[in-house]
Design a protein around this motif. Structure first.
Motif, PDB file in Angstrom:
ATOM      1  N   GLU A  35       0.863  -1.120  -0.099  1.00  0.00           N
ATOM      2  CA  GLU A  35      -0.063  -0.134  -0.224  1.00  0.00           C
ATOM      3  C   GLU A  35       0.892   1.362  -0.011  1.00  0.00           C
ATOM      4  OE1 GLU A  35      -2.464  -0.318   3.315  1.00  0.00           O
ATOM      5  OE2 GLU A  35      -3.683  -2.065   2.585  1.00  0.00           O
ATOM      6  N   PRO A  36       0.360   2.532  -0.567  1.00  0.00           N
ATOM      7  CA  PRO A  36       1.229   3.616  -0.624  1.00  0.00           C
ATOM      8  C   PRO A  36       1.447   4.280   0.841  1.00  0.00           C
ATOM      9  CG  PRO A  36      -0.990   4.123  -1.309  1.00  0.00           C
ATOM     10  CD  PRO A  36      -0.996   2.686  -1.220  1.00  0.00           C
ATOM     11  N   GLU A  37       2.852   4.454   1.100  1.00  0.00           N
ATOM     12  CA  GLU A  37       3.030   5.090   2.137  1.00  0.00           C
ATOM     13  C   GLU A  37       2.760   6.707   2.143  1.00  0.00           C
ATOM     14  OE1 GLU A  37       4.814   3.976   5.115  1.00  0.00           O
ATOM     15  OE2 GLU A  37       4.494   1.819   4.442  1.00  0.00           O
ATOM     16  N   ASP A  38       2.726   7.271   3.209  1.00  0.00           N
ATOM     17  CA  ASP A  38       2.654   8.750   3.348  1.00  0.00           C
ATOM     18  C   ASP A  38       3.972   9.375   2.739  1.00  0.00           C
ATOM     19  OD1 ASP A  38       0.222   8.353   4.663  1.00  0.00           O
ATOM     20  OD2 ASP A  38       0.928   8.889   6.581  1.00  0.00           O
ATOM     21  N   GLY A  39       3.820  10.375   2.090  1.00  0.00           N
ATOM     22  CA  GLY A  39       4.630  11.060   1.402  1.00  0.00           C
ATOM     23  C   GLY A  39       5.533  10.392   0.233  1.00  0.00           C
ATOM     24  N   VAL A  40       4.854   9.392  -0.381  1.00  0.00           N
ATOM     25  CA  VAL A  40       5.476   8.747  -1.522  1.00  0.00           C
ATOM     26  C   VAL A  40       5.450   9.870  -2.635  1.00  0.00           C
ATOM     27  CG1 VAL A  40       5.210   7.139  -3.064  1.00  0.00           C
ATOM     28  CG2 VAL A  40       5.094   6.449  -0.877  1.00  0.00           C
ATOM     29  N   ALA A  41       4.441  10.678  -2.751  1.00  0.00           N
ATOM     30  CA  ALA A  41       4.294  11.411  -3.996  1.00  0.00           C
ATOM     31  C   ALA A  41       5.441  12.573  -3.817  1.00  0.00           C
ATOM     32  CB  ALA A  41       2.959  12.032  -3.810  1.00  0.00           C
ATOM     33  N   ASN A  42       5.954  12.775  -2.748  1.00  0.00           N
ATOM     34  CA  ASN A  42       6.801  13.936  -2.660  1.00  0.00           C
ATOM     35  C   ASN A  42       8.178  13.322  -2.780  1.00  0.00           C
ATOM     36  OD1 ASN A  42       7.470  16.812  -2.147  1.00  0.00           O
ATOM     37  ND2 ASN A  42       8.216  16.232  -0.196  1.00  0.00           N
ATOM     38  N   GLU A  43       8.467  12.232  -2.786  1.00  0.00           N
ATOM     39  CA  GLU A  43       9.726  11.472  -2.855  1.00  0.00           C
ATOM     40  C   GLU A  43      10.605  12.107  -4.140  1.00  0.00           C
ATOM     41  OE1 GLU A  43       9.638   7.265  -2.306  1.00  0.00           O
ATOM     42  OE2 GLU A  43       8.837   7.566  -0.106  1.00  0.00           O
ATOM     43  N   GLU A  44       9.856  11.988  -5.237  1.00  0.00           N
ATOM     44  CA  GLU A  44      10.671  12.291  -6.400  1.00  0.00           C
ATOM     45  C   GLU A  44      11.177  13.449  -6.263  1.00  0.00           C
ATOM     46  OE1 GLU A  44      12.593  11.723  -9.521  1.00  0.00           O
ATOM     47  OE2 GLU A  44      11.601   9.957  -8.769  1.00  0.00           O
ATOM     48  N   ALA A  45      10.352  14.616  -5.937  1.00  0.00           N
ATOM     49  CA  ALA A  45      10.742  15.919  -5.801  1.00  0.00           C
ATOM     50  C   ALA A  45      12.166  16.147  -4.893  1.00  0.00           C
ATOM     51  CB  ALA A  45       9.701  16.876  -5.349  1.00  0.00           C
ATOM     52  N   LEU A  46      12.066  15.411  -3.954  1.00  0.00           N
ATOM     53  CA  LEU A  46      13.131  15.313  -2.759  1.00  0.00           C
ATOM     54  C   LEU A  46      14.308  14.800  -3.443  1.00  0.00           C
ATOM     55  CD1 LEU A  46      11.229  14.350   0.247  1.00  0.00           C
ATOM     56  CD2 LEU A  46      12.247  16.454  -0.119  1.00  0.00           C
ATOM     57  N   ARG A  47      13.988  13.547  -4.281  1.00  0.00           N
ATOM     58  CA  ARG A  47      15.154  12.921  -4.939  1.00  0.00           C
ATOM     59  C   ARG A  47      15.935  13.799  -5.873  1.00  0.00           C
ATOM     60  NH1 ARG A  47      12.510   8.864  -6.098  1.00  0.00           N
ATOM     61  NH2 ARG A  47      12.975   7.695  -4.183  1.00  0.00           N
ATOM     62  N   THR A  48      15.038  14.703  -6.738  1.00  0.00           N
ATOM     63  CA  THR A  48      15.603  15.485  -7.811  1.00  0.00           C
ATOM     64  C   THR A  48      16.556  16.726  -6.835  1.00  0.00           C
ATOM     65  OG1 THR A  48      13.773  15.304  -9.276  1.00  0.00           O
ATOM     66  CG2 THR A  48      14.978  17.425  -9.560  1.00  0.00           C
ATOM     67  N   ASP A  49      15.917  17.200  -5.741  1.00  0.00           N
ATOM     68  CA  ASP A  49      16.711  18.250  -5.045  1.00  0.00           C
ATOM     69  C   ASP A  49      17.986  17.429  -4.453  1.00  0.00           C
ATOM     70  OD1 ASP A  49      16.752  20.851  -3.602  1.00  0.00           O
ATOM     71  OD2 ASP A  49      16.767  19.352  -2.000  1.00  0.00           O
ATOM     72  N   ALA A  50      17.934  16.388  -4.078  1.00  0.00           N
ATOM     73  CA  ALA A  50      19.086  15.589  -3.454  1.00  0.00           C
ATOM     74  C   ALA A  50      20.191  15.903  -4.802  1.00  0.00           C
ATOM     75  CB  ALA A  50      19.269  14.278  -2.875  1.00  0.00           C
ATOM     76  N   ARG A  51      19.895  15.130  -5.780  1.00  0.00           N
ATOM     77  CA  ARG A  51      21.056  15.335  -6.913  1.00  0.00           C
ATOM     78  C   ARG A  51      21.350  16.542  -7.534  1.00  0.00           C
ATOM     79  NH1 ARG A  51      16.472  12.197  -9.751  1.00  0.00           N
ATOM     80  NH2 ARG A  51      16.879   9.761  -9.473  1.00  0.00           N
ATOM     81  N   LYS A  52      20.640  17.476  -7.333  1.00  0.00           N
ATOM     82  CA  LYS A  52      21.056  18.800  -7.526  1.00  0.00           C
ATOM     83  C   LYS A  52      22.230  19.290  -6.478  1.00  0.00           C
ATOM     84  CE  LYS A  52      19.435  23.547  -8.141  1.00  0.00           C
ATOM     85  NZ  LYS A  52      18.114  24.564  -7.941  1.00  0.00           N
ATOM     86  N   THR A  53      21.661  18.992  -5.256  1.00  0.00           N
ATOM     87  CA  THR A  53      22.659  19.290  -4.114  1.00  0.00           C
ATOM     88  C   THR A  53      23.800  18.754  -4.131  1.00  0.00           C
ATOM     89  OG1 THR A  53      20.791  19.785  -2.817  1.00  0.00           O
ATOM     90  CG2 THR A  53      22.818  19.363  -1.478  1.00  0.00           C
ATOM     91  N   PHE A  54      23.692  17.385  -4.468  1.00  0.00           N
ATOM     92  CA  PHE A  54      24.897  16.432  -4.639  1.00  0.00           C
ATOM     93  C   PHE A  54      26.241  17.052  -5.723  1.00  0.00           C
ATOM     94  CE2 PHE A  54      27.425  12.988  -6.611  1.00  0.00           C
ATOM     95  CZ  PHE A  54      27.989  12.669  -5.673  1.00  0.00           C
ATOM     96  N   ARG A  55      25.386  17.511  -6.910  1.00  0.00           N
ATOM     97  CA  ARG A  55      26.250  17.906  -8.072  1.00  0.00           C
ATOM     98  C   ARG A  55      26.833  19.156  -7.732  1.00  0.00           C
ATOM     99  NH1 ARG A  55      22.073  15.993 -11.372  1.00  0.00           N
ATOM    100  NH2 ARG A  55      21.230  18.335 -11.422  1.00  0.00           N
ATOM    101  N   LYS A  56      26.191  20.198  -6.936  1.00  0.00           N
ATOM    102  CA  LYS A  56      26.493  21.529  -6.693  1.00  0.00           C
ATOM    103  C   LYS A  56      27.269  21.956  -5.405  1.00  0.00           C
ATOM    104  CE  LYS A  56      23.208  23.862  -9.782  1.00  0.00           C
ATOM    105  NZ  LYS A  56      22.172  25.014  -9.746  1.00  0.00           N
ATOM    106  N   LYS A  57      26.981  20.834  -4.244  1.00  0.00           N
ATOM    107  CA  LYS A  57      27.623  21.094  -3.056  1.00  0.00           C
ATOM    108  C   LYS A  57      28.589  19.853  -2.506  1.00  0.00           C
ATOM    109  CE  LYS A  57      25.114  24.830  -2.307  1.00  0.00           C
ATOM    110  NZ  LYS A  57      25.830  26.194  -2.129  1.00  0.00           N
ATOM    111  N   VAL A  58      28.176  18.696  -2.559  1.00  0.00           N
ATOM    112  CA  VAL A  58      28.852  17.892  -2.036  1.00  0.00           C
ATOM    113  C   VAL A  58      30.101  17.368  -2.711  1.00  0.00           C
ATOM    114  CG1 VAL A  58      28.689  15.076  -1.282  1.00  0.00           C
ATOM    115  CG2 VAL A  58      26.759  16.770  -0.861  1.00  0.00           C
ATOM    116  N   GLU A  59      29.689  17.089  -4.191  1.00  0.00           N
ATOM    117  CA  GLU A  59      30.991  16.741  -4.967  1.00  0.00           C
ATOM    118  C   GLU A  59      32.241  17.919  -5.077  1.00  0.00           C
ATOM    119  OE1 GLU A  59      31.680  14.692  -9.407  1.00  0.00           O
ATOM    120  OE2 GLU A  59      29.743  15.454  -8.837  1.00  0.00           O
TER     121      GLU A  59
END
Length: 645
Positions: A35-59
């Motif tokens: 069954e779908p978990e709470d917040g699943v719909a927002n996970e892709e947006a968070l994933r996109t932000d994490a990729r951006k943060t990784f490229r611009k900040k962490v790396e």
């Protein structure tokens, strides 16, 4: 009987190999019910932000400050080049955790590095790494196939066959960790086989003697016609395997077991002895000794729910350290246990039962770090009071206190700050309450001293974080940070001597606080000790076995002032407790993560942290109460699902 004994011995080593090699042909799992978990719909947006943060900040941060030392030929086993290439992998996740811990305490980059990040950059790095969990795909992880612990194994033999759990006493103690050892050594194989032989000797009556109740229940009546032996043996195998495997056996598994029965008959063993040989194969089989997943599943999905039998075992061994009882087994047979309302009701039922005390013995003692207290060494000349009776009382206090928090569904902050504990007369002497607590029986006692109450002022934890002859502010500081707050503390550098091993001329006339602070003059030790020591000093009023003291052994007044990370200052244990109790969310998250890791038998990583984030929202709504923590862990996506591809 001599001939039968010879046959048993003849097959002794063969069974060790063949029975342990029985194929894990497990029953199919139930259809996918995700069954779908709470917040699943927002996970892709968070994933996109994490990729951006990784490229611009962490790396850029890693390439600038870390990669020279932690690249393809990594120092200290920390390969951040690999982590940059696959930041979402499980191995990379552990590398990031280590990197953050070292950066936060200024261990990395070292002071002699070419470039040093600013305080702001360090804080930002830790925040950026916190987003990397969103790079992980939705995944509950694999079902960890783990062996029954020594306690679980003994309890299982007790519940199924009515023998004392002490029959498993010859097994070695388990290794502390999220789960347990998942293998069986040749020595352990021999031990399990020896216990199986001992069990059969206790249960199966010698030939010519009247069978006891347990034997009649397990084997039934001997058929009058030996032509009925094979079919009767198959039904006995079905019943024995259903209990031992904690699920219905497959027909293929029954074929193997009946084949062992037939082997006994071929070697002139009677009906009962052949059944005993078949039972022995069950007792040393991986289906019995391991908590296993189903081999088949009726779904093309990569992730499926646990079937009800797996769920019943995972639940029962977590809360009771024992196999599913009749009610859990019946619900699994009906396919009802996976229903959220049914599962939650069963959690409540199991927690209400006195057998839930096993949760402390398995998880609670490990979390508090007191599992080894029974065998911990103390200098008898310095602490003659540390008798076996006192050690037992210390563990009983911790157990009863833990159980009271669970039973009364108190908020987790009460672990840190409470106004009661459980004492008997020997333990009350450490508290200075021997006049009001008489006799060996443990009883609940209200505490008036604000420095006591909770795990920080509890002799079991204070003794477990001490050396044989003295306290250890460092060990106690690490314990508060890791066990209470859930912070990661980097390991000490190699070849750093203990205080006692340092040149004595440097220590003459110094208090323990001053001697400990000497570590801060060593650049390799300074950063961590600036964090750890001020916390541990806050508990220095308690000696190595938990007695209160105003002065040290030299008669010098103890200075228990200190600070938590972030510069929250305190001047005594009571104030330290208050500061920690105010951090409810940190306490609750640490406890939730540790319970989840223990329940799954593995370290948490990647997507696990997203699930923990979701659980913390629900747990906070109920003021971080302990039963809510336990229930939400068990009802979670991680506990109830598994990856199959």
């Amino acid at each position: 009987m001599k001939a039968q004994s010879k046959i048993h011995n003849r097959f002794r080593f063969g069974l060790t190999i063949s029975a342990l090699g029985i194929v894990l042909a497990l029953a199919p799992a139930s259809p996918c019910r995700a069954e779908p978990e709470d917040g699943v719909a927002n996970e892709e947006a968070l994933r996109t932000d994490a990729r951006k943060t990784f490229r611009k900040k962490v790396e850029p941060f890693v390439n600038r400050y870390c990669i020279d030392c932690h690249g393809p030929r990594p120092e200290a086993g920390l390969n951040l080049r690999s982590a940059l290439n696959s930041p979402e992998s499980a191995t990379s996740f552990l590398h990031w955790k280590k990197a953050v811990a070292n950066v936060k305490v200024h261990d990395m980059p070292p002071e002699d590095a070419g470039e040093i990040p600013t305080e702001e950059e360090r804080r930002e790095f830790a925040q950026w790494i916190g987003k990397l969990k969103y790079l992980a795909g939705r995944d509950p992880g694999p079902f960890v196939i783990r062996r029954l612990s020594k306690v679980e194994y003994g309890n299982t033999l007790r519940d199924l066959y009515g023998v004392a759990p002490s029959i498993a006493g010859s097994l070695p103690e388990e290794v502390v960790g999220e789960g347990y050892l998942n293998s069986i050594s040749p020595l352990q194989s021999e031990l399990f086989l020896g216990i199986a032989n001992k069990l059969i000797e206790q249960v199966v009556a010698p030939e010519g003697q009247r069978p006891n109740e347990v034997q009649r229940r397990l084997f039934g009546e001997t058929p009058a016609d030996d032509s009925d032996f094979p079919s009767a043996a198959r039904e006995v195998a079905r019943t024995l395997a259903r209990d031992a495997y904690r699920r219905p056996p497959t027909e293929a598994e029954l074929d193997v077991l009946v084949g062992i029965f037939d082997l006994g008959r071929e070697h002139q063993m009677n009906y009962t002895a052949s059944l005993a040989l078949m039972w022995k194969a069950i007792l040393v089989s991986p289906q019995f000794l391991f908590i296993t997943p189903a081999a088949g599943f009726d779904s093309k999905d990569a992730i499926v729910p646990l079937d009800d039998y797996q769920l019943a075992s995972r639940l029962s061994y977590l809360l009771w350290s024992a196999p599913p009882d009749a009610q859990l087994s019946a619900l699994a047979d009906k396919g009802q246990l996976h229903k959220p309302e049914v599962l939650r009701a069963q959690v409540a039922r199991l927690l209400d039962h006195q057998r839930s005390r096993a949760l402390f013995d398995s998880f609670g003692a490990q979390w508090l770090g007191v599992s080894g207290l029974k065998n911990q060494t103390f200098d008898p000349d310095v602490f003659p009071e540390m008798t076996a009776e006192l050690r037992t009382a210390m563990m009983d206090e911790a157990r009863l206190f833990f159980e009271s928090i669970v039973r009364e569904n108190q908020s987790v902050f009460r672990f840190v700050d409470s106004d009661y504990t459980f004492l008997n007369e020997p333990l009350a002497k450490l508290y200075g309450l021997e006049q009001s607590v008489q006799g060996p029986a443990m009883r609940q006692v209200k505490l008036e001293d604000p420095n006591r109450g909770g795990i920080l002022g509890m002799p079991a934890t204070l003794a477990s974080t001490s050396f044989p002859g003295r306290t250890s502010p460092v060990k106690r500081g690490v314990w508060v940070l890791e066990q209470v707050l859930g912070e990661r503390v980097p390991p000490p550098p190699p070849d750093v001597p203990e205080l006692e091993d340092q040149p004595q001329k440097n220590l003459e006339g110094l208090t323990l606080r001053e001697r400990t602070e000497l570590h801060q003059s060593d650049p390799t030790c300074a950063n961590c000790h600036r964090v750890l020591d001020p916390i541990g000093f806050g508990l220095e009023n308690f000696d190595a076995i938990g007695r209160w003291r105003e002065k040290n052994d030299a008669g010098v007044a103890i200075d228990s002032a200190g600070a938590l990370p972030g510069d929250a200052r305190f001047s005594n244990p009571a104030e330290l407790k208050r500061l920690l109790a105010e951090r409810k969310s940190d306490l609750a998250r640490n406890l939730t993560e540790r319970l989840m890791a223990f329940a799954l038998g593995r370290q948490l990583e990647g997507y696990d942290e997203i699930v923990i984030d979701q659980l913390m929202v629900k747990i906070a709504e109920d003021d971080y109460r302990m039963r809510t923590v336990i229930t939400e862990v068990i009802a979670s996506y991680l506990f109830t699902h598994r990856r199959v591809r």
